[in-house]
Design a protein around this motif. Structure first.
Motif, PDB file in Angstrom:
ATOM      1  N   VAL A  22       3.768   0.377  -5.974  1.00 58.46           N
ATOM      2  CA  VAL A  22       3.237   1.848  -6.159  1.00 58.46           C
ATOM      3  C   VAL A  22       4.393   2.636  -5.975  1.00 58.46           C
ATOM      4  O   VAL A  22       4.903   2.827  -4.936  1.00 58.46           O
ATOM      5  N   ALA A  23       4.450   3.880  -7.038  1.00 54.22           N
ATOM      6  CA  ALA A  23       5.530   4.838  -6.901  1.00 54.22           C
ATOM      7  C   ALA A  23       4.790   6.087  -6.341  1.00 54.22           C
ATOM      8  O   ALA A  23       5.199   6.776  -5.929  1.00 54.22           O
ATOM      9  N   ALA A  24       3.406   6.154  -6.708  1.00 57.84           N
ATOM     10  CA  ALA A  24       2.673   7.511  -6.347  1.00 57.84           C
ATOM     11  C   ALA A  24       1.152   7.161  -6.325  1.00 57.84           C
ATOM     12  O   ALA A  24       0.623   6.169  -6.673  1.00 57.84           O
ATOM     13  N   SER A  25       0.419   7.637  -5.304  1.00 58.67           N
ATOM     14  CA  SER A  25      -0.944   7.412  -4.738  1.00 58.67           C
ATOM     15  C   SER A  25      -1.494   8.607  -4.697  1.00 58.67           C
ATOM     16  O   SER A  25      -0.870   9.707  -3.678  1.00 58.67           O
ATOM     17  N   GLY A  26      -2.555   8.979  -4.930  1.00 57.71           N
ATOM     18  CA  GLY A  26      -3.385  10.205  -4.933  1.00 57.71           C
ATOM     19  C   GLY A  26      -3.988  10.378  -3.521  1.00 57.71           C
ATOM     20  O   GLY A  26      -4.363   9.402  -3.093  1.00 57.71           O
ATOM     21  N   VAL A  27      -4.126  11.687  -3.256  1.00 53.56           N
ATOM     22  CA  VAL A  27      -4.702  11.906  -1.927  1.00 53.56           C
ATOM     23  C   VAL A  27      -5.896  13.042  -2.273  1.00 53.56           C
ATOM     24  O   VAL A  27      -5.856  13.867  -2.909  1.00 53.56           O
ATOM     25  N   HIS A  28      -7.266  12.684  -1.896  1.00 56.93           N
ATOM     26  CA  HIS A  28      -8.483  13.438  -2.239  1.00 56.93           C
ATOM     27  C   HIS A  28      -8.946  13.942  -1.022  1.00 56.93           C
ATOM     28  O   HIS A  28      -8.747  13.300  -0.036  1.00 56.93           O
ATOM     29  N   LEU A  29      -9.703  15.075  -1.101  1.00 56.91           N
ATOM     30  CA  LEU A  29     -10.397  15.685   0.103  1.00 56.91           C
ATOM     31  C   LEU A  29     -11.580  14.608   0.569  1.00 56.91           C
ATOM     32  O   LEU A  29     -11.578  14.471   1.819  1.00 56.91           O
ATOM     33  N   LEU A  30     -11.989  13.789  -0.078  1.00 54.41           N
ATOM     34  CA  LEU A  30     -12.850  12.766   0.284  1.00 54.41           C
ATOM     35  C   LEU A  30     -12.242  11.746   1.213  1.00 54.41           C
ATOM     36  O   LEU A  30     -12.933  11.240   2.206  1.00 54.41           O
TER      37      LEU A  30
END
Length: 333
Positions: free
Chosen positions: A34-42
């Motif tokens: 993994v180079a990038a992982s998303g962060v969500h308000l959830l």
């Protein structure tokens, strides 16, 4: 590998940067470096121990995160060797594990990352981008439309402003504070309004000059949405996909229940998340493909706030205090 783990529900400080065993891909799966992982308000809601609008309460300990991009570096049984070494992006669905140096998922969830995108932008489009493309299906935007976009400096708001301008609409973006309104203007909004200023309704009225808006993209609800609905034409579209202003900072931007209730002033509202969005699009993968294509061609440009994987707690606090512009993405290395 290093990963962010949650052992107890609570504040952002409960997110721990730890060393854990590498995940092993099962049949039909790949392992992604993994180079990038998303962060969500959830993610912040689930971290606090609450069930989200689209996800159950997490089982502990857990590695949060459902959006990843990187390079395929290991294959499970039965997987075509052609996947090895490819740059890919995937939404993991309801299976967490994205806040880590490695993640596994089924090949059916993979998309190639377009050559013109980096992994952080691809992560933004696989989640936030697909939602944006799903929302605009209901707007039918074109020349002559006037679109109101509250939360216009957020991940979805940024893309909505760009999409509406590309479609030929006049766009009013509303955001909190000078930095966010400057970014909204840079994205192409015809008017960028600071809704923390007391005279913002007067500014909007002067700009419209007696014209009425045709579309309100409502992710905030509350007093802001009620005021904006007063600027909508009686035949305008009030598209609801959240209500972030109706609770404390960090409250989930959750869909309203269907059927949609009338908006203030009798304007018809429509809740546009969930099955109604997917049915109209022809499936979630269709929206993911469209989102990646729009970004690859430069028509949509996601705003990305990069935070180191080890600082996931910082990323959560930024979201909960509404201190972010664009999509928050954790990066490794």
């Amino acid at each position: 590998m290093h990963a962010i783990r949650l052992h107890a529900f609570g504040p952002a400080e409960n997110l721990r940067y730890e060393q854990v065993p590498d995940p092993v891909p099962g049949p039909g799966e790949v392992r992604i470096a993994v180079a990038a992982s998303g962060v969500h308000l959830l993610d912040t809601v689930l971290r606090a121990g609450l069930p989200g609008p689209t996800a159950a309460r997490a089982e502990l300990p857990t590695i949060p995160g459902r959006e990843v991009a990187g390079t395929v570096e290991a294959l499970g049984q039965g997987v075509d060797e052609g996947w090895l070494g490819r740059r890919v992006v995937a939404h993991l669905g309801n299976v967490p594990g994205g806040y880590a140096e490695f993640a596994v998922t089924a090949t059916s969830r993979l998309h190639d990352v377009p050559e013109t995108l980096d992994e952080a932008a691809a992560v933004a489009m696989i989640g936030t981008g697909r939602t944006t493309l799903g929302i605009v299906q209901f707007a039918d935007l074109g020349r002559g439309d006037i679109a109101l976009v509250p939360a216009s400096a957020g991940g979805i708001g940024t893309l909505l402003v760009q999409y509406a301008k590309n479609a030929g609409a006049i766009v009013v973006g509303l955001a909190g504070g000078p930095a966010k309104t400057e970014r909204t203007a840079a994205n192409g909004a015809d008017l960028a309004v600071d809704y923390t200023a007391r005279d913002w309704p007067e500014r909007l009225a002067v700009f419209l000059g007696g014209s009425r808006a045709t579309v309100l993209f409502d992710s905030v609800g509350g007093d802001l949405a009620r005021t904006l609905a007063g600027f909508l034409d009686r035949n305008g579209k009030h598209l609801v996909f959240g209500r972030s202003s109706e609770g404390p900072a960090g409250a989930p931007s959750a869909p309203r229940p269907a059927p949609a209730a009338p908006a203030p002033g009798g304007i018809a509202s429509q809740a546009v998340l969930g099955p109604v969005m997917l049915d109209r699009a022809g499936g979630i993968r269709v929206l993911e493909n469209r989102a990646l294509a729009e970004a690859a061609e430069g028509r949509l440009r996601p705003a990305v706030r990069r935070v180191a994987l080890a600082d996931a707690a910082v990323a959560h606090r930024l979201l909960e205090t509404r201190a972010t512009i664009g999509k928050v993405v954790l990066v490794t290395g």
